[in-house]
Design a protein around this motif. Structure first.
Motif, PDB file in Angstrom:
ATOM      1  N   VAL A   1       0.846  -1.202   0.000  1.00 25.86           N
ATOM      2  CA  VAL A   1       0.000   0.000   0.000  1.00 25.86           C
ATOM      3  C   VAL A   1       0.876   1.245   0.000  1.00 25.86           C
ATOM      4  O   VAL A   1       0.585   2.221  -0.700  1.00 25.86           O
ATOM      5  N   PHE A   2       1.971   1.226   0.760  1.00 30.12           N
ATOM      6  CA  PHE A   2       2.897   2.369   0.747  1.00 30.12           C
ATOM      7  C   PHE A   2       3.458   2.570  -0.657  1.00 30.12           C
ATOM      8  O   PHE A   2       3.515   3.686  -1.162  1.00 30.12           O
ATOM      9  N   GLU A   3       3.859   1.482  -1.301  1.00 29.19           N
ATOM     10  CA  GLU A   3       4.378   1.569  -2.670  1.00 29.19           C
ATOM     11  C   GLU A   3       3.318   2.137  -3.616  1.00 29.19           C
ATOM     12  O   GLU A   3       3.611   3.003  -4.450  1.00 29.19           O
ATOM     13  N   LEU A   4       2.078   1.665  -3.486  1.00 30.96           N
ATOM     14  CA  LEU A   4       0.974   2.176  -4.290  1.00 30.96           C
ATOM     15  C   LEU A   4       0.835   3.687  -4.105  1.00 30.96           C
ATOM     16  O   LEU A   4       0.742   4.440  -5.082  1.00 30.96           O
TER      17      LEU A   4
ATOM     18  N   ALA B   1       2.322  14.542  -4.486  1.00 25.95           N
ATOM     19  CA  ALA B   1       1.234  15.371  -3.955  1.00 25.95           C
ATOM     20  C   ALA B   1       1.111  15.284  -2.436  1.00 25.95           C
ATOM     21  O   ALA B   1       0.453  16.116  -1.824  1.00 25.95           O
ATOM     22  N   ILE B   2       1.729  14.276  -1.816  1.00 24.64           N
ATOM     23  CA  ILE B   2       1.632  14.090  -0.360  1.00 24.64           C
ATOM     24  C   ILE B   2       3.027  14.240   0.239  1.00 24.64           C
ATOM     25  O   ILE B   2       3.843  13.327   0.171  1.00 24.64           O
ATOM     26  N   GLN B   3       3.281  15.369   0.841  1.00 26.03           N
ATOM     27  CA  GLN B   3       4.612  15.640   1.375  1.00 26.03           C
ATOM     28  C   GLN B   3       4.897  14.856   2.652  1.00 26.03           C
ATOM     29  O   GLN B   3       6.045  14.632   3.006  1.00 26.03           O
ATOM     30  N   THR B   4       3.866  14.436   3.361  1.00 23.21           N
ATOM     31  CA  THR B   4       4.044  13.733   4.638  1.00 23.21           C
ATOM     32  C   THR B   4       3.907  12.224   4.490  1.00 23.21           C
ATOM     33  O   THR B   4       3.672  11.528   5.475  1.00 23.21           O
ATOM     34  N   LEU B   5       4.070  11.695   3.284  1.00 20.35           N
ATOM     35  CA  LEU B   5       3.877  10.273   3.046  1.00 20.35           C
ATOM     36  C   LEU B   5       5.017   9.454   3.642  1.00 20.35           C
ATOM     37  O   LEU B   5       6.174   9.611   3.278  1.00 20.35           O
ATOM     38  N   THR B   6       4.670   8.605   4.595  1.00 21.26           N
ATOM     39  CA  THR B   6       5.618   7.683   5.223  1.00 21.26           C
ATOM     40  C   THR B   6       4.907   6.342   5.400  1.00 21.26           C
ATOM     41  O   THR B   6       3.674   6.279   5.360  1.00 21.26           O
TER      42      THR B   6
END
Length: 111
Positions: free
Chosen positions: A54-57, A65-70
């Motif tokens: 899901v993180f890879e997706l 577009a999502i700067q806080t994606l972890t």
């Protein structure tokens, strides 16, 4: 008077039939972006997606577009939509998550 009452009844039935027929002939709405993306990643609904997938997706589809994606943020999002609490997303849960993320992103209008 009886003839005009019958005429009104017949016209009403014709109008009702026309409305029902028009509703049946309308095309279904196009699938949302969640369904489109998750159909690909779950191979048509046959795979369950774990946290790393899901993180890879999310990284591939929304990364810029999502700067806080972890991975931790992604796991929190998964927990919110994981209806059966198995720590993996099925097609419906994935589509719900992707649609939520997509709807929350501010995108520039198409030119």
């Amino acid at each position: 008077m009886a003839k005009s009452g019958q005429l009104v009844a017949v016209l009403s039935l014709c109008l009702l039939a026309a409305v029902v027929n028009a509703q049946e002939n309308t095309a279904p709405p196009p699938p949302g972006i969640g369904n489109q993306i998750c159909t690909f990643y779950t191979q048509g609904g046959t795979l369950l997606l774990d946290g790393p997938k899901v993180f890879e997706l999310m990284l591939i589809e929304f990364g810029r577009a999502i700067q806080t994606l972890t991975p931790m943020v992604t796991q929190q999002w998964m927990d919110e939509v994981d209806d059966d609490h198995d720590k993996r997303l099925n097609m419906a849960e994935c589509a719900k998550l992707v649609q939520r993320v997509s709807d929350s992103i501010q995108r520039p209008p198409p030119q």
